[in-house]
Design a protein around this motif. Structure first.
Motif, PDB file in Angstrom:
ATOM      1  N   PRO A  35      98.617  45.585  60.450  1.00 58.54           N
ATOM      2  CA  PRO A  35      99.663  44.316  61.019  1.00 58.54           C
ATOM      3  C   PRO A  35      99.040  43.068  60.812  1.00 58.54           C
ATOM      4  N   ARG A  36      99.946  42.276  60.241  1.00 60.08           N
ATOM      5  CA  ARG A  36      99.515  40.683  60.023  1.00 60.08           C
ATOM      6  C   ARG A  36      99.674  39.699  61.464  1.00 60.08           C
ATOM      7  N   GLN A  37      98.799  39.041  61.713  1.00 62.58           N
ATOM      8  CA  GLN A  37      98.801  38.102  62.795  1.00 62.58           C
ATOM      9  C   GLN A  37      99.337  36.818  62.411  1.00 62.58           C
ATOM     10  N   ARG A  38     100.482  36.125  63.110  1.00 56.98           N
ATOM     11  CA  ARG A  38     101.128  35.208  62.921  1.00 56.98           C
ATOM     12  C   ARG A  38     100.375  34.102  63.586  1.00 56.98           C
ATOM     13  N   LEU A  39     100.108  32.933  62.610  1.00 58.43           N
ATOM     14  CA  LEU A  39      99.461  31.709  63.021  1.00 58.43           C
ATOM     15  C   LEU A  39     100.152  30.351  63.095  1.00 58.43           C
ATOM     16  N   GLU A  40     100.239  29.725  63.838  1.00 58.66           N
ATOM     17  CA  GLU A  40     100.913  28.519  64.227  1.00 58.66           C
ATOM     18  C   GLU A  40     100.049  27.338  64.323  1.00 58.66           C
ATOM     19  N   PRO A  41      99.837  26.629  63.465  1.00 57.52           N
ATOM     20  CA  PRO A  41      98.928  25.228  63.431  1.00 57.52           C
ATOM     21  C   PRO A  41      99.257  24.277  64.500  1.00 57.52           C
ATOM     22  N   THR A  42      98.306  23.439  65.341  1.00 58.83           N
ATOM     23  CA  THR A  42      98.494  22.452  66.069  1.00 58.83           C
ATOM     24  C   THR A  42      98.397  21.087  65.206  1.00 58.83           C
ATOM     25  N   GLU A  43      99.174  20.282  65.004  1.00 64.13           N
ATOM     26  CA  GLU A  43      99.275  19.071  64.360  1.00 64.13           C
ATOM     27  C   GLU A  43      98.715  19.184  62.833  1.00 64.13           C
ATOM     28  N   GLY A  44      99.023  20.325  62.255  1.00 62.39           N
ATOM     29  CA  GLY A  44      98.518  20.785  60.934  1.00 62.39           C
ATOM     30  C   GLY A  44      97.135  21.173  60.985  1.00 62.39           C
ATOM     31  N   VAL A  45      96.576  21.734  62.009  1.00 60.29           N
ATOM     32  CA  VAL A  45      95.087  22.346  61.960  1.00 60.29           C
ATOM     33  C   VAL A  45      95.173  23.702  62.607  1.00 60.29           C
ATOM     34  N   LEU A  46      94.715  24.627  61.992  1.00 59.14           N
ATOM     35  CA  LEU A  46      94.453  25.932  62.634  1.00 59.14           C
ATOM     36  C   LEU A  46      92.948  26.172  62.966  1.00 59.14           C
ATOM     37  N   HIS A  47      92.964  26.800  64.295  1.00 60.80           N
ATOM     38  CA  HIS A  47      91.371  27.004  64.801  1.00 60.80           C
ATOM     39  C   HIS A  47      91.321  28.469  64.852  1.00 60.80           C
ATOM     40  N   LEU A  48      90.181  28.817  63.953  1.00 55.73           N
ATOM     41  CA  LEU A  48      89.784  30.338  63.672  1.00 55.73           C
ATOM     42  C   LEU A  48      88.349  30.478  64.077  1.00 55.73           C
ATOM     43  N   GLU A  49      88.335  31.594  64.250  1.00 57.04           N
ATOM     44  CA  GLU A  49      86.804  32.236  64.285  1.00 57.04           C
ATOM     45  C   GLU A  49      86.548  33.465  63.284  1.00 57.04           C
ATOM     46  N   LEU A  50      85.755  32.877  62.601  1.00 51.85           N
ATOM     47  CA  LEU A  50      85.236  34.200  61.451  1.00 51.85           C
ATOM     48  C   LEU A  50      84.105  34.986  62.117  1.00 51.85           C
ATOM     49  N   ALA A  51      84.442  36.167  61.959  1.00 54.63           N
ATOM     50  CA  ALA A  51      83.150  37.268  62.369  1.00 54.63           C
ATOM     51  C   ALA A  51      81.928  37.072  61.476  1.00 54.63           C
ATOM     52  N   PRO A  52      80.832  37.536  61.565  1.00 49.09           N
ATOM     53  CA  PRO A  52      79.912  37.737  60.829  1.00 49.09           C
ATOM     54  C   PRO A  52      80.131  38.302  59.439  1.00 49.09           C
ATOM     55  N   TYR A  53      79.812  37.560  58.385  1.00 47.87           N
ATOM     56  CA  TYR A  53      80.282  37.957  56.891  1.00 47.87           C
ATOM     57  C   TYR A  53      81.710  38.314  56.870  1.00 47.87           C
ATOM     58  N   ALA A  54      82.724  37.876  57.619  1.00 47.15           N
ATOM     59  CA  ALA A  54      84.077  38.157  57.674  1.00 47.15           C
ATOM     60  C   ALA A  54      84.693  37.518  56.332  1.00 47.15           C
ATOM     61  N   LEU A  55      85.858  38.041  55.848  1.00 50.76           N
ATOM     62  CA  LEU A  55      86.742  37.566  54.724  1.00 50.76           C
ATOM     63  C   LEU A  55      87.956  37.683  55.487  1.00 50.76           C
ATOM     64  N   ILE A  56      88.851  36.489  55.613  1.00 47.84           N
ATOM     65  CA  ILE A  56      90.180  36.269  56.274  1.00 47.84           C
ATOM     66  C   ILE A  56      90.951  35.995  55.092  1.00 47.84           C
ATOM     67  N   VAL A  57      92.238  36.187  55.039  1.00 45.58           N
ATOM     68  CA  VAL A  57      93.367  36.036  54.204  1.00 45.58           C
ATOM     69  C   VAL A  57      94.503  35.412  55.004  1.00 45.58           C
ATOM     70  N   LEU A  58      95.115  34.483  54.508  1.00 45.35           N
ATOM     71  CA  LEU A  58      96.130  33.713  55.159  1.00 45.35           C
ATOM     72  C   LEU A  58      97.226  33.250  54.196  1.00 45.35           C
ATOM     73  N   ASP A  59      98.405  34.184  54.189  1.00 49.69           N
ATOM     74  CA  ASP A  59      99.568  33.703  53.545  1.00 49.69           C
ATOM     75  C   ASP A  59     100.480  32.980  54.229  1.00 49.69           C
ATOM     76  N   ARG A  60     100.883  31.882  53.505  1.00 55.11           N
ATOM     77  CA  ARG A  60     101.787  30.958  53.850  1.00 55.11           C
ATOM     78  C   ARG A  60     103.303  31.432  54.266  1.00 55.11           C
ATOM     79  N   ILE A  61     103.773  31.300  55.537  1.00 57.04           N
ATOM     80  CA  ILE A  61     105.146  31.922  55.595  1.00 57.04           C
ATOM     81  C   ILE A  61     106.386  30.644  55.128  1.00 57.04           C
ATOM     82  N   ALA A  62     107.293  31.293  54.647  1.00 58.01           N
ATOM     83  CA  ALA A  62     108.277  30.358  54.009  1.00 58.01           C
ATOM     84  C   ALA A  62     108.899  29.677  55.349  1.00 58.01           C
ATOM     85  N   SER A  63     109.154  28.574  55.356  1.00 61.15           N
ATOM     86  CA  SER A  63     109.901  27.907  56.384  1.00 61.15           C
ATOM     87  C   SER A  63     111.093  28.400  56.610  1.00 61.15           C
TER      88      SER A  63
END
Length: 642
Positions: free
Chosen positions: A614-642
């Motif tokens: 499952p994909r987690q949906r993320l909403e930025p705050t004032e154009g900024v996302l706050h993320l936490e990367l686990a040790p050695y993690a790879l994160i993939v973010l796909d932009r959602i069409a408006s």
């Protein structure tokens, strides 16, 4: 793999590395780690990347040291570290005592060693690394004859030693602020280590103008000292690393995503149907095969690799390694390609005895092959060989060189340092290749062969994996490093990239039988490695463009963005064994999937389950996302069409 220690998936090792010790003394801020000091800063500026003592045998192999009797005193304005380093391998037995001392006025590092056997060496002694960010900075060199010369750290990668016969180096690291590194006990000289994708200028002993290898007799004593001093009176205050880390989408800097391919497996086993299906999902642009027509049995593996290319529906990148009977060998290869009925993306022309392809070799290759595919010259070895023996570009359709990050050092931090340098190799190659296309490959974790060996390599010990293999190949760290490599080679302007191999120790997935030495290289038979997912995410954007993601600390976290049509994807990697909080300045809404310690074992065995998560949906705050990367993690973010 049921009993695999958790940390193996991080970086191929069964335990975490000890955390480095941060030391501060007066204006100096640095890290101590396993007998070396690194990332030495004055204020917010790194002035020395690392100081260490190396023992290198007659083949330039670095003999690791085992530390003992480590004693650390760390007070408010003073620290002292003492230890013994024992280097023992084959006939080599050398031990030295180290003393590292810091005061508000200076840092000193002393070594006093003695040989306990007879052996041949190319180098024993200190190396001082200045960070590649020194490029273009003014410096003053004191030579062994007490003369002073002024110059600059090279901007483009310098093929030969920029400074010789060195006693000390001074350089301006901030306006009006100078630092000095003084060397005692030997004659030093500097080389531009970016030739080997090390992120530094290395000042080392012994000078390469002296004969090597040298026989070291038992009882031989070697003593040296390095002193680092702040020369200016300008106030220098301590600096702090920015927290949290920040990554910013830089849409003003875009480049075409290079054509990405893999090397054919060097074990020459046929690809299984499952492997073919999974490799097709990577949208590869070519498959590289190395052909050595002066060897009696070259046709059989070539035929097998040509069949693999047809099953994958990709053309071959054919690297031809020629011997003395050039025309006959080229004709034999041409005939074999015609029989195989395979498409050719390009020819890479190499010849024994030529570190970089010579004009006559290329002209003769063009006459015999008469191919519509480009004929590319250069080197099958390091960028160094290309830089030192630059080919005649008038007869080349492009230039090629290979890279690996483990010529001089082997720890994770140093491997991460090599990422940004890869861009500089491409821009430096551009300086002498003009508008010709630049192809980089193979990119591997370890050198495939040693172009500078002066003696045969010892046979493989029982139970050991091949020397070309690295357990990080199957790790999350390996995936992150690969992501960074693609980013920086693309930003440099490379036209095509060839990575690793299809399957096996050097592959992006296991063979159907798996590792022959699961205690040294742990994998799942028929499974994939974490880097497989990096290539899958990139492959979906083949023919698209790469957008720079600037990072506040690329030694900790880095990333890139991809765009094709109305799709955009961001890939982020944590290079460290600690969780990292980041601020991602990227407009838009996103959905996220993650590969980390919590799901990597399952993803390696069942890759489709990773893509189906499952994909987690993320909403930025004032154009900024706050993320936490686990040790050695790879994160993939796909932009959602408006």
């Amino acid at each position: 793999m049921e009993n695999t220690p958790f940390y193996v998936y991080y970086s191929g090792k069964e335990s975490l590395d000890p955390a480095p010790l941060r030391l501060q003394c007066g204006p100096f801020d640095l890290l101590y780690e396993a007998g070396t000091i690194r990332y030495i800063r004055l204020g917010s500026t790194e002035v020395v990347r690392q100081i260490y003592s190396a023992v290198r045998d007659q083949n330039w192999t670095t003999i690791p040291g085992v530390l003992s009797d480590v004693q650390i005193t760390n007070e408010a304005d003073f620290f002292q570290i003492t230890f013994v380093s024992h280097h023992q391998q084959d006939e080599i037995d050398f031990r030295w005592r180290g003393l590292i001392e810091g005061t508000p006025e200076s840092l000193t590092f002393e070594m006093a060693g003695e040989a306990h056997s007879q052996f041949k060496r190319n180098r024993i002694g200190f190396c001082v690394l200045h960070p590649m960010e020194c490029a273009g900075l003014s410096c003053k060199i004191e030579h062994t004859d007490q003369t002073i010369s002024e110059g600059h750290f090279p901007q483009q990668i310098e093929p030969h030693q920029p400074f010789l016969n060195i006693c000390s180096i001074q350089h301006e690291f901030q306006p009006g602020s100078w630092v000095e590194v003084r060397m005692e006990g030997e004659t030093f000289e500097m080389e531009d280590q970016r030739n080997w994708i090390d992120a530094s200028y290395k000042t080392y002993c012994t000078a390469l103008s002296l004969p090597f290898p040298v026989t070291v007799e038992p009882g031989t004593r070697i003593e040296q000292k390095i002193t680092l001093r702040l020369l200016s009176s300008t106030a220098v205050s301590a600096g702090e690393r920015q927290k949290p880390l920040t990554l910013t989408l830089n849409e003003a800097r875009t480049v075409p995503l290079p054509a990405i391919g893999l090397g054919a497996a060097s074990h020459h086993e046929p690809l299984s149907d499952r492997a073919v299906e999974r490799l097709k999902a990577l949208h590869l642009v070519h498959l590289r095969v190395d052909v050595r027509p002066d060897e009696s049995d070259w046709q059989q593996p070539f035929t097998r690799d040509a069949e693999a290319a047809k099953r994958l529906d990709v053309p071959l990148e054919i690297a031809v390694h020629l011997g003395s009977d050039l025309e006959a060998q080229l004709q034999a290869v041409r005939s074999q390609v015609e029989i195989a009925g395979v498409r050719v993306a390009r020819w890479l022309i190499f010849r024994k005895g030529e570190k970089s392809t010579r004009r006559d070799t290329m002209e003769r290759a063009k006459r015999v092959l008469q191919s519509d595919a480009p004929l590319v010259g250069g080197t099958d070895a390091f960028f160094t060989e290309l830089n030192r023996e630059r080919p005649d570009m008038a007869v080349m359709d492009g230039v090629v060189y290979s890279i690996n990050p483990q010529v001089h050092a082997f720890d994770n931090a140093t491997l991460v340092e090599t990422l940004a340098v890869q861009e500089v190799t491409v821009t430096s190659a551009r300086a002498f290749s003009g508008e010709k296309l630049i192809h980089v490959g193979p990119v591997t974790f370890k050198m495939r062969w040693n172009p500078n060996a002066t003696a045969p390599q010892p046979p493989l010990a029982p139970g050991e994996i091949p020397p070309q293999a690295d357990a990080r190949q199957m790790s999350l760290f390996g995936a992150g490093w690969t992501l960074g490599s693609v980013k920086y080679l693309a930003l440099g302007g490379a036209a095509s990239l060839t990575y690793f191999e299809t399957t096996g120790y050097l592959g992006v997935m296991s063979t159907e039988t798996g590792s022959l030495h699961p205690d040294k290289f742990r994998d799942f038979p028929g499974g994939v490695f974490p880097m497989y997912f990096v290539f899958a995410h990139l492959g979906e954007f083949a023919g698209g463009e790469l957008i720079d993601l600037t990072t506040s600390d690329g030694l900790w976290v880095d990333g890139l963005a991809l765009r094709k049509g109305d799709r955009m994807r961001l890939l982020l990697a944590n290079f460290t064994q600690d969780a990292q909080r980041i601020r991602l300045a990227a407009p838009g809404r996103y959905q996220q999937i993650t590969l980390d310690g919590s799901n990597v074992a399952g993803a390696m065995q069942h890759p489709q389950a990773y893509f189906d998560q499952p994909r987690q949906r993320l909403e930025p705050t004032e154009g900024v996302l706050h993320l936490e990367l686990a040790p050695y993690a790879l994160i993939v973010l796909d932009r959602i069409a408006s």
